[in-house]
Structures are given as structure tokens and as C-alpha cells.
Enzyme design. Structure first.
Site, PDB file in Angstrom:
ATOM      1  N   LYS A   1      13.594 -15.928 -36.919  1.00  0.00           N
ATOM      2  CA  LYS A   1      13.485 -16.401 -35.537  1.00  0.00           C
ATOM      3  C   LYS A   1      14.053 -17.783 -35.373  1.00  0.00           C
ATOM      4  O   LYS A   1      14.217 -18.530 -36.342  1.00  0.00           O
ATOM      5  CB  LYS A   1      12.035 -16.370 -35.082  1.00  0.00           C
ATOM      6  CG  LYS A   1      11.111 -17.159 -35.983  1.00  0.00           C
ATOM      7  CD  LYS A   1       9.701 -17.199 -35.417  1.00  0.00           C
ATOM      8  CE  LYS A   1       8.837 -18.165 -36.210  1.00  0.00           C
ATOM      9  NZ  LYS A   1       7.664 -18.590 -35.516  1.00  0.00           N
TER      10      LYS A   1
ATOM     11  N   HIS B   1      12.553 -10.433 -29.210  1.00  0.00           N
ATOM     12  CA  HIS B   1      11.393 -11.004 -28.509  1.00  0.00           C
ATOM     13  C   HIS B   1      11.797 -12.420 -28.109  1.00  0.00           C
ATOM     14  O   HIS B   1      12.404 -13.116 -28.903  1.00  0.00           O
ATOM     15  CB  HIS B   1      10.176 -11.139 -29.426  1.00  0.00           C
ATOM     16  CG  HIS B   1       9.806  -9.908 -30.191  1.00  0.00           C
ATOM     17  ND1 HIS B   1       8.684  -9.179 -29.902  1.00  0.00           N
ATOM     18  CD2 HIS B   1      10.385  -9.297 -31.253  1.00  0.00           C
ATOM     19  CE1 HIS B   1       8.584  -8.160 -30.758  1.00  0.00           C
ATOM     20  NE2 HIS B   1       9.609  -8.216 -31.585  1.00  0.00           N
TER      21      HIS B   1
ATOM     22  N   ARG C   1      -6.637 -13.160 -27.739  1.00  0.00           N
ATOM     23  CA  ARG C   1      -6.801 -13.287 -29.195  1.00  0.00           C
ATOM     24  C   ARG C   1      -8.138 -13.938 -29.500  1.00  0.00           C
ATOM     25  O   ARG C   1      -8.510 -14.923 -28.885  1.00  0.00           O
ATOM     26  CB  ARG C   1      -5.642 -14.106 -29.777  1.00  0.00           C
ATOM     27  CG  ARG C   1      -4.351 -13.337 -29.615  1.00  0.00           C
ATOM     28  CD  ARG C   1      -3.171 -14.023 -30.232  1.00  0.00           C
ATOM     29  NE  ARG C   1      -1.956 -13.308 -29.831  1.00  0.00           N
ATOM     30  CZ  ARG C   1      -0.734 -13.782 -29.949  1.00  0.00           C
ATOM     31  NH1 ARG C   1      -0.538 -14.959 -30.485  1.00  0.00           N
ATOM     32  NH2 ARG C   1       0.304 -13.068 -29.553  1.00  0.00           N
TER      33      ARG C   1
ATOM     34  N   HIS D   1      11.212  -8.768 -23.581  1.00  0.00           N
ATOM     35  CA  HIS D   1      11.777  -8.048 -24.712  1.00  0.00           C
ATOM     36  C   HIS D   1      13.096  -7.473 -24.282  1.00  0.00           C
ATOM     37  O   HIS D   1      13.203  -6.932 -23.181  1.00  0.00           O
ATOM     38  CB  HIS D   1      10.839  -6.926 -25.161  1.00  0.00           C
ATOM     39  CG  HIS D   1       9.595  -7.468 -25.762  1.00  0.00           C
ATOM     40  ND1 HIS D   1       8.449  -7.649 -25.025  1.00  0.00           N
ATOM     41  CD2 HIS D   1       9.323  -7.928 -27.008  1.00  0.00           C
ATOM     42  CE1 HIS D   1       7.518  -8.187 -25.807  1.00  0.00           C
ATOM     43  NE2 HIS D   1       8.015  -8.369 -27.015  1.00  0.00           N
TER      44      HIS D   1
ATOM     45  N   CYS E   1       4.440  -6.635 -26.877  1.00  0.00           N
ATOM     46  CA  CYS E   1       5.567  -5.895 -27.473  1.00  0.00           C
ATOM     47  C   CYS E   1       5.341  -4.377 -27.507  1.00  0.00           C
ATOM     48  O   CYS E   1       6.195  -3.627 -27.033  1.00  0.00           O
ATOM     49  CB  CYS E   1       5.884  -6.405 -28.868  1.00  0.00           C
ATOM     50  SG  CYS E   1       5.470  -8.109 -29.176  1.00  0.00           S
TER      51      CYS E   1
ATOM     52  N   GLN F   1       1.683 -15.285 -21.828  1.00  0.00           N
ATOM     53  CA  GLN F   1       3.037 -15.508 -22.338  1.00  0.00           C
ATOM     54  C   GLN F   1       4.046 -15.226 -21.232  1.00  0.00           C
ATOM     55  O   GLN F   1       3.880 -14.284 -20.469  1.00  0.00           O
ATOM     56  CB  GLN F   1       3.312 -14.557 -23.502  1.00  0.00           C
ATOM     57  CG  GLN F   1       2.379 -14.800 -24.677  1.00  0.00           C
ATOM     58  CD  GLN F   1       2.557 -13.740 -25.741  1.00  0.00           C
ATOM     59  OE1 GLN F   1       2.784 -12.573 -25.434  1.00  0.00           O
ATOM     60  NE2 GLN F   1       2.442 -14.146 -26.994  1.00  0.00           N
TER      61      GLN F   1
ATOM     62  N   ASP G   1       6.563 -13.550 -21.274  1.00  0.00           N
ATOM     63  CA  ASP G   1       7.078 -12.672 -22.327  1.00  0.00           C
ATOM     64  C   ASP G   1       8.296 -11.873 -21.856  1.00  0.00           C
ATOM     65  O   ASP G   1       8.471 -11.604 -20.676  1.00  0.00           O
ATOM     66  CB  ASP G   1       5.979 -11.692 -22.753  1.00  0.00           C
ATOM     67  CG  ASP G   1       6.102 -11.355 -24.229  1.00  0.00           C
ATOM     68  OD1 ASP G   1       7.101 -11.732 -24.850  1.00  0.00           O
ATOM     69  OD2 ASP G   1       5.180 -10.696 -24.751  1.00  0.00           O
TER      70      ASP G   1
HETATM   71 ZN   LIG Z   1       7.188  -9.390 -28.540  1.00  0.00          ZN
END
Ligand SMILES: [Zn+2]
Ligand SMILES: [Zn+2]
Length: 626
Positions: A454, A500, A348, A370, A319, A366, A368
């Protein structure tokens, strides 16, 4: 109808009662319901207790259920509760009271000035017992309570401190609806510095049929364990030298992963997303700005550059990087929404004890994305993401019976980042979008201070297991922290909203779920081994070679077995690797330019011209047929 979690939780009390009657010195801790049953934690002291003792506890529980015991509730103040517990010698429960009172738990109990107890009694006779007990308690006549000889009160079976709810009577429970399955160690309140307790886990359902179906599912799950399939089909590797939680993709695994990634990108591409790329390192200031440094630092890996003498962090999420991509543009309202997509690996620092194959990893890729939009655009954007999610999971055959959890703040709103009005707006936008898109959603109160409202999508796999996979999260916070803006119609700077979203959750988790969902045989489009060609004798090798070339030229993942093994052995080997199609080549096939096809999944056999077969396979691949 009594809901299942109430039944499960009531059974946990019955288990505690059974354990106490078999082991009178045991101390009881807590016993919540779980997703598939319940557990209760006990301190057995020096007494041995193992899985071999579960049968006797189970038997005792069935006896208790047939006694038609009532669950009777009593509410008392804190000091009475303490005395009740000390007379019962239940130290863990006493500690809980202290913690409730000091507000130690982010729990609703602390809001109440009463503590509730449940008494289990059989053959309930109000005149004899209920009134006696309730007068002791209501009059705060603890002297009498302490003098009460519990053995004399034969029909009082068990007392537990609990807010409930429970069934009113054990006759509402099915004595064959549960099974004690396992014993594990668990620390009191989950803290390793506390006493180690013995946790007894159980499965519990509404009736025997549901329980049997669950037990069958567990058996099925063992057969499709991704660790076994991953090793046998050579999909991925865990290396001691590289470290735990860092799975490596073998060529076959990489094919599955790339097909997933390719499909995900296809779904985004025609919905206005752009591909971006961001590096794996960033300075700490990035995470100070994003606010992750405060909440997330202990989960992050720190990297030191010996030459630059600078410290970096491996990114724990993408992000903040994507915020920087947006910030380097002067967007106007005509450019909105701006949508970025990046399958990216983040890191992580999970504890090594918790790492396991693809289920818990330190390097998480991910899928991912945005997107930056105006408040008025949230609903449409959520719809577009929802369409992607539905397409993806429909293709995988996982949309039967799915549901969506809408996470909103629980009562204590002061604990959350962000102002009240933006929270309300975000929750409202997600709920409206859920309604408009006919999502089967449930509002769920949760208490993660750092995250925003979410939508989490829960899908079921081939054997009925539920997986939390896709997610859509509305965020008003990061655009603020990074001071993002675009120019609106009035030539003013306006703050965008960030959404997200992840469709597969992570590629590792996605692969884990798909390996177990499809169990050994992937659909053709995902399969690393689509076709294998088996010439029966060396004299057919040349034709087999031309078949192989023809298929490979159409990007079909084909192989051939030119060994001198007998056909039976070649077929066995091909089946071991779970090829979707096995082509056997004899003289006839060679002469007629055909192939003898065995479909590994359906076991169908056919003879087709090579061209027909090739075209059929291309079609099956392109349509991502199941
Ligand atoms: Zn994010
Ligand atoms: Zn309870």
C-alpha cells in the site's frame, strides 16, 4: 551525517547508563528511538522514581556526553552472551536472548548466530581495556570475565546488549538536544501479565533549535486540542449513556463533516465513481468468505436478532459488501474499471481504555471506495486517486513537505497471504505508479500479514505534525476469495484487481486533524458559523433582519444577535464562537444599505455594500479559499 534515529537511540543508552549510575540496583529492559525522541524501560524494584527525578537523570546524561565516551561493539555467541548478562544480573536481557534463540520475535536478530554488546568507555586506551576485554570474550574465557572486577575497570562505564547502530563517540551528540519529558508505566514486552516497568520518555533532535521548535509545537498543540475546541464550539458530544468511542455530531460539527464529505464526493464524481450504499450488518459467512473472520473476529461486534434468532456482525469494513455489489453484475472488459464510493460507518471493538474523543473511536466513518480494474489499469487508477488526494490536501493547505510510504513485505515472505507472483506484481504496480506520479515515496518494510502492499500518504499540519491520512492499497486476494470476474476480449472470464482507497482516512480522524490544523477558525467553506450580524440598537433590528435573510437565501450560514446587550458584549460573544465575519449595523449602514465587516481571522475591517459582501462571501465559499 549521523541519522537522527541513531542519535536518539544512542541517547537512550546514555539515559540507561545515567539511571544505572544513580540507581545501581535498577534493571534495564529495552530502549528504542521514537518519532520524536526515545524511551527506555526500567525496573526500579521498590525504589521510588517519578517525574521529579528526571532533572537529575538529565544532568547525569549531560555529564556522560561531555566525557566523550566511545561506543564499542563486541559480538559473542549465545552462551557467552548469557554468562555476560548473568554476571551483570540483567534478567530482562537474558530473557530476550532466550526469545531470540527460540525465534519468538519476528525480528532480524534471530537470524544472526551472534549477540552483540556495546560497551561505553571513556578515555579509551586499547592496550589496557579493549584488548583485555576482547580477549576474554573472543577466547570465550568466561571464567576470567566473571572474575573481572568491574570496579577496577574504572573507564568502563556501561554495557548493554544491542544490535545498534550507535554513534561512535558521545561527542557526536549535542548535550542540549534532548529533554526528558515524562514517566509512564509499561509492561515488559507489552504484556499485562508481565512485570510493570517504568518507562522514561524523552524528546531528542539534532540540536537545541530543533528541540525548542518541537517544544513550541507541543505547546501550540495543547492550545488547539480538538477536545477543547470541540466542546467550546459545540461540534460534537461524547455521552456516557451512549458509550465511549461513539461521538455524536452536534449541528455545528455536522456542518464541518458534511462539507468534508461533499467535497470528497465532488472530487470522485468527475473521475468515474458511483455512489453505493451498504447496510451495517452482515452474516458471518460473508466474513468467512472474505477471510476477515479468521484475523479480525475479536475486533468485531456480534449482533443477535431476537426474532430471527440469527447472528450478524456489525461490519468492521466495507470491502466484502462492495465485492457483493460487483458480483451481482456481468461486467465486460468495456465496463472496467468499476469504481464504488461510499462514506460508511464501520464498527470495531476497541478496548474501552484506549478510546478517546475523535482520536480512537468504535464507530469509524470511512470515506471508503473500492475500484475493480485490470492489472494493466492499476497505474492509471493509482494516478487518478493520487490526483484526488493531492487536490483535497492542497485545498486544506497540507501539501507542503508531504511524503508517501510504500509498504512492502519484509524478509520473511512466507508469512503473507497470497502467492509470490501476485505480491510482486502488486508491489511493482504501486512503485511504478509512485514513480510515474512523481510521489516523494520511501519503501518501508512492514509485517502485517493480512494486508496488501500500500501507499500511505503522510501530511503535515499547520504546526508541523505529521499525520498518516490517505491510503491506496492494491489487493489480489479478495477478488479471488469472492470469485469475481468479468468477460475479457476473448470472451473468457478474467479476475479483476481491487484497489482500496481512503482520502481522509476516516471522517472522525479527518475532523480531528482539521480542527487542530485550523485551530478555532475554519476556512469559510468548512466553518459552521460564517457570518454573524450585530445590530447596535433595537432600531436597527429590522435592517439586520433583512441582511440575515439576504445572506441565508444565498446559503450562507449566518446568525444575528438581537439581544439588548451592549455592542462590546455582542462582539465578545461572536468572537467566542469564532464566526468568520462579524457585521456591525449602525444607522449609517442601515441608510446606505451597507455592512461594517470585521474579518475575525485577519482582523481587517471594511464597509461594503451588502450585495458586494454577499458576492464576495459566495466566491470565498465556492472556491474553498483558505
Ligand atoms: Zn477496502
Ligand atoms: Zn542500542
Amino acid at each position: 551525517m549521523i541519522d537522527l534515529s541513531t542519535k536518539r537511540h544512542s541517547l537512550s543508552h546514555i539515559m540507561a547508563q545515567a539511571v544505572k549510575s544513580l540507581y545501581p540496583d535498577v534493571k534495564i529492559a529495552t530502549g528504542p528511538d521514537t518519532e520524536d525522541g526515545f524511551y527506555y524501560d526500567f525496573d526500579f524494584g521498590t525504589t521510588e522514581f517519578s517525574e521529579t527525578n528526571l532533572k537529575e537523570v538529565e544532568k547525569k546524561m549531560k555529564q556522560i556526553i561531555t566525557q566523550n565516551q566511545d561506543f564499542k561493539k563486541f559480538e559473542v555467541d549465545y552462551s557467552t552472551a548469557r554468562k555476560v548478562l548473568s554476571s551483570m544480573n540483567e534478567a530482562f536481557k537474558s530473557e530476550l536472548i532466550d526469545r531470540f534463540e527460540s525465534g519468538d520475535f519476528k525480528n532480524k536478530e534471530k537470524l544472526s548466530d551472534k549477540i552483540s554488546f556495546y560497551f561505553n568507555v571513556s578515555k579509551w586506551k586499547p592496550s589496557e581495556y579493549y584488548e583485555k576485554l576482547s580477549s576474554f570474550l573472543s577466547e570465550n574465557n568466561l571464567q576470567k570475565f566473571e572474575e573481572l572486577d568491574w570496579d577496577q575497570v574504572k573507564n568502563l562505564k556501561f554495557i548493554d546488549m544491542c544490535t545498534g547502530p550507535h554513534v561512535a563517540n558521545t561527542r557526536e551528540l549535542d548535550a542540549n538536544s534532548f529533554k526528558l519529558v515524562r514517566v509512564a508505566g509499561a509492561y515488559w514486552l507489552g504484556n499485562a501479565e508481565n512485570t510493570q516497568l517504568t518507562r522514561i520518555y524523552a524528546f531528542a533532535f539534532n540540536n537545541k533549535e530543533e528541540l525548542d521548535a518541537h517544544l513550541h509545537m507541543i505547546e501550540e498543540a495543547k492550545k488547539r486540542d480538538h477536545r477543547i475546541i470541540g466542546a467550546k464550539l459545540k461540534l460534537f458530544t461524547i455521552s456516557d449513556l451512549i458509550g465511549p468511542g461513539l461521538p455524536l455530531m452536534q449541528p455545528a460539527g455536522m456542518i464541518v463533516r458534511q462539507e468534508i464529505e461533499k467535497y470528497l464526493w465532488e472530487l470522485h464524481q468527475d473521475r468515474g465513481y458511483d455512489r453505493v450504499w451498504t447496510p451495517h450488518l452482515a452474516k458471518e459467512t460473508l466474513y468467512e468468505t472474505s477471510g476477515h473472520a479468521g484475523h479480525y473476529l475479536e475486533d468485531m461486534f456480534k449482533v443477535f436478532g431476537w426474532t430471527s434468532k440469527e447472528t450478524f456482525f456489525l461490519k468492521p469494513m466495507n470491502c466484502p459488501h462492495h465485492m457483493q455489489l460487483f458480483a451481482d453484475n456481468q461486467f465486460s472488459y468495456r465496463d472496467m474499471p468499476v469504481r464504488y464510493f461510499e462514506p460508511a460507518t464501520v464498527y470495531r471493538d476497541e478496548k474501552s481504555g484506549q478510546l478517546s474523543w475523535l482520536t480512537r473511536v468504535r464507530a469509524i466513518t470511512q470515506d471508503d471506495g473500492h475500484l475493480f480494474c485490470r492489472v494493466s489499469q492499476i497505474k492509471d487508477e493509482v494516478k487518478s486517486i493520487t490526483d484526488i488526494i493531492k487536490s483535497y490536501y492542497t485545498t486544506l493547505g497540507m501539501t507542503d513537505d508531504y511524503w508517501v510510504s510504500l509498504s512492502v513485505r519484509w524478509d520473511d515472505k512466507s508469512k503473507y497471504l497470497g502467492t509470490e507472483d501476485v505480491w510482486q506484481l502488486a508491489e511493482w504496480a504501486l512503485e511504478e505508479a509512485s514513480k510515474e506520479n512523481n510521489l516523494p515515496y520511501k519503501r518501508v518494510e512492514w509485517e502485517a500479514a493480512f494486508y496488501w502492499p500500500k501507499l500511505d500518504f503522510m501530511f503535515k499540519d499547520a504546526i508541523g505534525r505529521e499525520w498518516q491520512l490517505a491510503t491506496i492499497q492494491c489487493d489480489f486476494n479478495l477478488p479471488n476469495r469472492f470469485n469475481l470476474s468479468f468477460t475479457n476480449e476473448n470472451n473468457e472470464q478474467e479476475r479483476p484487481v481491487v484497489i482500496h482507497r481512503a482520502i481522509s482516512g476516516s471522517l472522525e480522524r479527518g475532523m480531528w486533524v482539521l480542527i487542530e490544523h485550523f485551530a478555532w477558525v475554519f476556512p469559510l467553506w468548512l466553518s459552521p458559523r460564517q457570518v454573524t450580524i450585530l445590530p447596535v440598537l433595537p432600531m436597527f433590528d429590522e435592517y439586520a433582519e433583512s441582511v440575515l435573510k439576504e445572506l441565508r437565501s444565498a446559503w450562507i450560514r449566518a446568525s444575528a444577535d438581537f439581544s439588548t446587550d451592549w455592542l462590546n458584549k455582542k462582539v465578545r460573544n461572536a468572537e467566542k464562537m469564532h464566526n468568520n465575519y462579524i457585521l456591525v449595523i449602525w444607522e449609517q449602514e442601515m441608510q446606505n444599505k451597507t455592512v461594517s465587516v470585521r474579518n475575525y481571522r485577519t482582523k481587517d475591517q471594511s464597509v461594503e455594500s451588502l450585495i458586494d459582501f454577499k458576492n464576495r462571501i459566495i466566491e470565498e465559499y465556492k472556491t474553498r479559499a483558505l
